[in-house]
Design a protein around this motif. Sequence first.
Motif, PDB file in Angstrom:
ATOM      1  N   GLY A  15       5.278  -2.640  -5.573  1.00 32.29           N
ATOM      2  CA  GLY A  15       5.085  -4.381  -5.488  1.00 32.29           C
ATOM      3  C   GLY A  15       4.294  -4.711  -4.433  1.00 32.29           C
ATOM      4  O   GLY A  15       3.447  -3.748  -3.708  1.00 32.29           O
ATOM      5  N   LEU A  50      16.534  -6.119  -5.911  1.00 27.51           N
ATOM      6  CA  LEU A  50      15.206  -6.562  -5.822  1.00 27.51           C
ATOM      7  C   LEU A  50      14.962  -7.698  -7.001  1.00 27.51           C
ATOM      8  O   LEU A  50      14.205  -8.383  -6.641  1.00 27.51           O
ATOM      9  CB  LEU A  50      14.494  -5.235  -6.277  1.00 27.51           C
ATOM     10  CG  LEU A  50      13.593  -4.270  -5.355  1.00 27.51           C
ATOM     11  CD1 LEU A  50      14.733  -3.805  -4.182  1.00 27.51           C
ATOM     12  CD2 LEU A  50      13.097  -3.213  -5.822  1.00 27.51           C
ATOM     13  N   SER A  56       8.940  -6.877  -7.652  1.00 25.04           N
ATOM     14  CA  SER A  56       9.170  -5.703  -7.026  1.00 25.04           C
ATOM     15  C   SER A  56      10.073  -4.748  -8.151  1.00 25.04           C
ATOM     16  O   SER A  56      11.021  -5.392  -8.446  1.00 25.04           O
ATOM     17  CB  SER A  56       9.611  -5.645  -5.765  1.00 25.04           C
ATOM     18  OG  SER A  56       8.730  -6.140  -4.937  1.00 25.04           O
ATOM     19  N   ILE A 109       9.259   1.336  -3.352  1.00 22.21           N
ATOM     20  CA  ILE A 109       9.138   0.230  -4.214  1.00 22.21           C
ATOM     21  C   ILE A 109       7.504  -0.122  -4.439  1.00 22.21           C
ATOM     22  O   ILE A 109       6.697   0.178  -3.682  1.00 22.21           O
ATOM     23  CB  ILE A 109       9.740  -1.149  -3.240  1.00 22.21           C
ATOM     24  CG1 ILE A 109      10.996  -0.934  -2.829  1.00 22.21           C
ATOM     25  CG2 ILE A 109       9.156  -2.388  -3.989  1.00 22.21           C
ATOM     26  CD1 ILE A 109      11.417  -1.994  -1.918  1.00 22.21           C
ATOM     27  N   VAL A 117       6.446   0.703   0.564  1.00 21.33           N
ATOM     28  CA  VAL A 117       6.096  -0.123  -0.412  1.00 21.33           C
ATOM     29  C   VAL A 117       4.842   0.106  -0.769  1.00 21.33           C
ATOM     30  O   VAL A 117       3.767   0.288   0.106  1.00 21.33           O
ATOM     31  CB  VAL A 117       6.059  -1.864  -0.047  1.00 21.33           C
ATOM     32  CG1 VAL A 117       5.777  -2.503  -1.249  1.00 21.33           C
ATOM     33  CG2 VAL A 117       7.646  -1.943   0.318  1.00 21.33           C
TER      34      VAL A 117
END
Length: 574
Positions: free
Chosen positions: A237, A198, A217, A235, A270
């Motif tokens: 982000g 990342l 992220s 994640i 995400v």
Amino acid sequence: MTTVLAGCSSLGRAREAEPGLEVRGGDSEPVRAIYPPPVDGATQQQIVAGFVRAGAASDGNYETARSFLTPEAAKSWVAEGEIVLYSTTTPLVVTPQAPNAAVLVGAVEGTIGTDGRYINAAPTARRRVIFEFARIKGEWRISNLPKEFGRWITTSDLGRLLKPYTLHYLATDRRTLVPDRRWFPRDHLATRLARAQLADPPAYLGNAVRNDIPRGSRLTADSVSVNDGIARVEIIGRVPTARVQRENVWAQLVSTLLQDPSIQGVTIRVQDVTLELPDVDLPVRTIEQVGFPVTPTQVPGRPVVRRGASLYFLPNSSAVDRDPTKSGHPDIQPTFHSLALSGDGSELTAVDPDGSGISRFHDKTQYEMPFFGTAVGHPTYDTRGYIWVGGIGLDEESDLRLWTFNTAGDPATQRQPTAKPVNAAWLTKRRVIEAKPSPQGDRVLVLHTAANGTDARIDVAGVIRTPAGEPQGLSAPLRLGSNLVEPAGLVWLSDVTVATLARRGGAREQRRPYVISIDGQEQSLTEVPKGVAITSTGGERDIVVTTTDGTVLGRAGQQWLSLGRGTDVAIAAR
């Protein structure tokens, strides 16, 4: 009183490869090591010795090591800082220093920085560390240690605790993965790999690559969970919306995480949104599953060897061919030196007799390339049809040191391409001996010296290209083989390993091939005292060395097998 802290014997410095072994084998489960806590009445020297040994614990559990420290020191100690690899042939020595201190001294084989780069130490390198003490309930504990002190481990512990793994980035001019190699502890591997993937690409790849995982992220709860072989990457982000970017994110994370032997598939979320792709079932197990393009393998031209002015196909490494087959290329007089063979094997390039230019030899014709500089180095073709060559620029271009020529098209029907400079400020006032692009052309190895031929060094850097693929510049350099002297020749053995002929500084040895990984590790092969040039028809097992007496040698285990006479060996796009 002085305490000697001994370790187990093992590897450490660059060592000779054993026949039949790969540079790196499979990933087996590490053996756990459990160390005892401090005993009552332990001396200061015993506390230091115990702390160092306990730092080699596996599973990322450093509670035993922290038990040798005061509570305040335990909180400030960064266990996963720099790792020092100390020699197992020269034991560590702990010496008391009044009133409440002890000095740790040891011979150092290398270090692994927080960036995961392995740096071999100089042959006589030593470290000296001062520890301060306080009493806790009547027992000595370390109260103060240097801020940069991480862990000291023996070289025999290295393979048990850490291994090199590959991160993946996107080339800026096309959709292909560019690898970078780092060392990571083997515990909590999925989390470590994902966390590193990342982050931003390293400086030496600079503007040559990008990370399609949105910048900033981070992992939810700073961890990756693995259940029944499936890694769940969550994640925090920005959510990628474009399909191509989503495919790229999948390709990067899947390629990196599947190096963990416990992982067979990956899912990605995400911001609590599953990173889905049309017609793709989860979990993802291969990059082909998400539609990421696979770079086609180019069929290389056959290697050639020059004997006198004539060119022949290089004999097979399994038998000496004393009557080789002519390659069909035109004769190239010995006054033209440093031969290079194009990727498809259709043409060769060599440095002109006066060292102030290069010529192409296509079919039966010689084509002089437009004049561009002096002190011309060894030319090389990359797999995209560019000739790379170093030199010293003229007049207003005198600061230039590296150029490329685009060889697309038939030289018999069009003007010869002009030299296009490749900008690299770090090469100013240097002399480029060789510049060797990587197999896919996204990075380049550069062997360069000071103007007077001293201070030879090897650097690798990312290649910054235009959208059309033309090389424009190089990223910041990453030095390789910093303890090697008198390097001669360069060759890529794989996407992450290279080789050169050199000697180890301070060691009594003849010149020999060294295999160097992008992560910094070095491995020496059997000496070749008269070696002057190195290349390879494949990987480490296929190294070919040319000697000063005109003999070509191929590798056969730990031995070198004569392939007959030859002054130049040219391998396609090598």
